[in-house]
Write a protein that holds these residues in place. Structure first.
Motif, short mmCIF file in Angstrom:
data_model
loop_
_atom_site.label_atom_id
_atom_site.label_comp_id
_atom_site.label_asym_id
_atom_site.label_seq_id
_atom_site.Cartn_x
_atom_site.Cartn_y
_atom_site.Cartn_z
N ALA A 69 4.80 -6.18 3.47
CA ALA A 69 4.53 -6.41 1.79
C ALA A 69 5.36 -6.92 1.24
CB ALA A 69 4.20 -4.79 1.09
N GLU A 70 6.84 -6.93 1.59
CA GLU A 70 7.77 -7.70 0.91
C GLU A 70 7.90 -9.06 1.23
OE1 GLU A 70 8.64 -4.75 3.09
OE2 GLU A 70 8.21 -3.42 1.17
N VAL A 109 0.96 -8.46 -0.09
CA VAL A 109 2.05 -9.84 0.03
C VAL A 109 1.14 -10.83 -0.85
CG1 VAL A 109 0.66 -10.89 1.87
CG2 VAL A 109 3.02 -10.95 1.61
N ASN A 110 2.18 -11.68 -1.34
CA ASN A 110 1.70 -12.78 -2.27
C ASN A 110 0.95 -13.89 -1.69
OD1 ASN A 110 1.41 -14.86 -4.14
ND2 ASN A 110 3.63 -15.06 -4.62
#
Length: 137
Positions: A69-70, A109-110
């Motif tokens: 997620a980061e 996530v982006n």
């Protein structure tokens, strides 16, 4: 066969009554449904023991590329930066031309990060890519 209507005119009724034909077809359908499972040839066979022959080689496990997620990128369980992931993938592809890759990306996530990683995978020459998702209800 002509059927008389019983009226005063001598007209013949020329309609076919299909009800008996439908009844016969339904009875045949029921008979086939009941007898079909009995027609299978399931024979239990006790197979003999033999010596081992040449084993078929199972395909190698794919390499797992994960993005958390980061936005951190992991190849198997080792963390890599976006700048060096392409070189690492190219070196692994050179060592194994049949390399398969599973891409696991966190849903938080982006999208741009995932797109950049997918471009780097393509540039590394890896054409066997599976994007892993989770099915849920």
């Amino acid at each position: 066969m002509a059927i008389s209507t019983g009226s005063d005119s001598d007209e013949v009724l020329s309609e076919i009554n299909i009800t008996p034909m439908v009844d016969v077809m339904l009875v045949l359908l029921v008979v086939f449904i009941i007898t079909a499972p009995l027609m299978t040839n399931a024979i239990n066979v006790n197979l003999p023991d033999t010596e081992t022959t040449v084993q078929i080689q199972e395909p190698k496990k794919p390499i797992v590329l994960s993005i958390n997620a980061e936005g951190k990128i992991y190849l198997d369980k080792d963390e890599y930066s976006l700048e060096i992931i392409q070189q690492e993938l190219e070196s692994r592809k050179a060592a194994d031309p049949e390399l398969r890759l599973n891409l696991n990306a966190d849903e938080a996530v982006n999208y741009g990060t995932v797109a950049k990683v997918m471009v780097l995978i393509e540039k590394a020459g890896i054409d066997r890519l599976s994007v892993v998702t989770e099915t849920g209800g």
